[in-house]
Design an enzyme around this catalytic site. Structure first.
Site, mmCIF file in Angstrom:
data_model
loop_
_atom_site.group_PDB
_atom_site.id
_atom_site.type_symbol
_atom_site.label_atom_id
_atom_site.label_comp_id
_atom_site.label_asym_id
_atom_site.label_seq_id
_atom_site.Cartn_x
_atom_site.Cartn_y
_atom_site.Cartn_z
ATOM 1 N N ASN A 23 0.806 -1.223 0.000
ATOM 2 C CA ASN A 23 0.000 0.000 0.000
ATOM 3 C C ASN A 23 0.840 1.275 0.000
ATOM 4 O OD1 ASN A 23 -2.321 -1.413 -0.298
ATOM 5 N ND2 ASN A 23 -2.915 -1.352 1.863
ATOM 6 N N CYS A 116 -16.619 -3.089 -5.671
ATOM 7 C CA CYS A 116 -15.528 -3.568 -4.826
ATOM 8 C C CYS A 116 -16.033 -4.615 -3.852
ATOM 9 C CB CYS A 116 -14.931 -2.401 -4.053
ATOM 10 S SG CYS A 116 -13.753 -2.947 -2.828
ATOM 11 N N ASP A 304 -7.212 -4.627 7.540
ATOM 12 C CA ASP A 304 -6.581 -5.581 6.619
ATOM 13 C C ASP A 304 -6.019 -6.809 7.336
ATOM 14 O OD1 ASP A 304 -7.271 -3.906 4.577
ATOM 15 O OD2 ASP A 304 -5.295 -2.981 4.379
ATOM 16 N N ARG A 396 -2.232 -10.423 -5.984
ATOM 17 C CA ARG A 396 -2.191 -8.964 -6.169
ATOM 18 C C ARG A 396 -1.324 -8.305 -5.111
ATOM 19 N NH1 ARG A 396 -7.875 -6.193 -7.033
ATOM 20 N NH2 ARG A 396 -6.408 -4.484 -6.758
#
Ligand code: EPU
Length: 418
Positions: A23, A116, A304, A396
């Site tokens: 990120n 999303c 997360d 990803r």
């Protein structure tokens, strides 16, 4: 179709090296467009989100090269300020091109990414900042159009704490005239990393990591080298996996300060956590107890890490609970865990986990990136064979995840089926 096959159970043991922070890098790479020169970015993880951003940078005219974990971006000649839907739909972080192209070219046309897995992802706070900086912003034909003859400083008080809006504001403001003040900003480690990158290239940003960021606009950013920080969430994922499998793992190349929200919760559950200068050992030498978790912006417990934590809780006797306060639909993966034998009830924002049930391997899918990591941990804990579909989500954001887990004693195969 690609799948991971996990043969469990496994007790993880050994050492694992953490990669650069996803990120941070997905913001730093768009930020290189603000640089009138060549940026060398070190410690870039080899993940598919980075490959998509490289394609976007190239489509805008930048020259990009990737050798080992160093990515070189020459952004002296930019020929376009439009990010097409074919790229934008593949990753949320494409919104960082709004701030960086606006700052670079005075114009940005960036397609909105669409639906999303985590629920609604509004960008009203990003738009508020661009308008504050003097840009005209409109949404048409599925894209955000931002234009400005010249960007001016502004004073923004964010209505919600947003990682993306905070970073986009820094990108938009770092070459705007005057002093921009941002209040109620996000404080995640990657916010500080992006500010450090911009400052290393010549920007004048102070306060990143606190509630107020001040940006004094500069005329030009030059090139240079910058190394991305280690990935807090990747490190946390291996820490949770070590605890869930009752293993003993040294997680290397971490910044222990960034991990305190996770280390503290693990200690509360009786997990052993030993901190060193740039590594953390996680081990289990006594019975664990269940806990309550509420996800919060940094320095709170990260959303997360929520699915990975649910797996650990499912392995611990007693009742645990997780309250999700950031994303509205981040509990879809609990249906997959239930198929493996977990006892979880979701009601609104809260999941209640009656731990201690024996998990058994099953075919499951990765609902999103972190949910996918949680499925791997569940597969390591469970008895038998777990087949994980839709692993593209996992790839990803996690570099070499199969190799890293297998080096700790796991038995995971990556297979391709028709
Ligand atoms: N929000 C608004 N308006 C906005 C922006 C955000 O209402 O303009 C709300 C969101 O709906 C959410 C909250 O604010 O409820 C926080 O959203 P934020 O903007 O902080 O999230 P993000 O920047 O879109 C980043 C990470 C996510 C991580 C969140 C929260 C990146 C590329 N993504 O998203 O990471 O969950 O911050 O920490 O940095 C992941 O890595 O798996 C991931 C999903």
């Amino acid at each position: 179709m690609n799948k991971f096959i996990v043969h469990g159970p496994t007790r993880l043991r050994g050492e694992v090296e953490i990669s650069g922070a996803k990120n941070a890098v997905v913001a730093i790479l768009p930020a290189t467009l603000l640089v009138d020169g060549v940026s060398h970015i070190e410690n870039v993880p080899r993940i598919s989100d980075v490959r998509i951003i490289m394609d976007i940078l190239r489509s805008l005219g930048a020259e990009v090269e990737w050798q080992d974990n160093v990515l070189t971006v020459d952004s002296r000649r930019i020929t376009s300020c439009e990010v097409d839907y074919k790229y934008a739909k593949k990753l949320r972080a494409s919104y960082y091109f709004m701030g960086s192209l606006l700052g670079r070219c005075g114009k940005a046309v960036v397609a909105l990414p669409g639906g999303c897995a985590l629920g609604a992802r509004p960008i009203d706070q990003h738009i508020k900042t661009f308008k504050g900086l003097g840009a005209e912003v409109r949404i048409e034909h599925g894209s955000v159009y931002c234009t400005s003859a010249s960007l001016n400083s502004t004073h923004i008080y964010f209505d919600v704490v947003s990682v993306g809006a905070t970073i986009n504001a820094m990108l938009g403001a770092c070459k705007a005239k005057g002093l921009t003040i941002l209040e109620n900003v996000a404080k995640e480690p990657h916010i500080v990393d992006v500010a450090n990158f911009l400052n290393a290239m010549g920007a004048n940003i102070s306060g990143a990591g606190t509630d107020v960021i001040k940006i004094r606009g500069v005329a030009r950013l030059g090139g240079g080298s910058y190394a991305v920080i280690p990935d807090q969430i990747e490190a946390g994922t291996f820490m949770m996996a070590a605890a869930a499998t009752r293993g003993d793992v040294l997680v290397r190349n971490v910044i222990p300060k960034h991990m305190e929200c996770i280390s503290g919760k693990l200690r509360e559950m009786n997990v052993g956590v030993e901190e060193f200068d740039d590594s953390i050992r996680v081990f289990v030498d006594r019975p664990l107890q269940n806990a309550r978790v509420k996800t919060m912006p940094y320095p709170g417990f990260p959303t997360d890490m929520q699915p990975q934590t649910a797996v650990l809780m499912a392995t611990v006797e007693g009742t645990g609970s997780i309250k999700e306060s950031i994303w509205e639909s981040r509990f879809r993966y609990t249906e997959e865990l239930k198929r493996m034998g977990a006892d979880i009830t979701v009601s609104g924002e809260t999941a209640t986990i009656n731990g201690g049930a024996k998990l058994t391997g099953a075919p499951v899918k990765a609902c999103d990136l972190r949910a996918g990591a949680a499925m791997i941990i569940a597969g390591l804990v469970a008895n038998g064979r777990t087949e994980i579909e839709e692993i593209e989500y996992i790839e990803r954001g996690y570099e070499d995840i199969v190799r890293k887990f297998n080096a700790l004693g796991a038995n995971i195969e990556r297979v391709t089926e028709d």
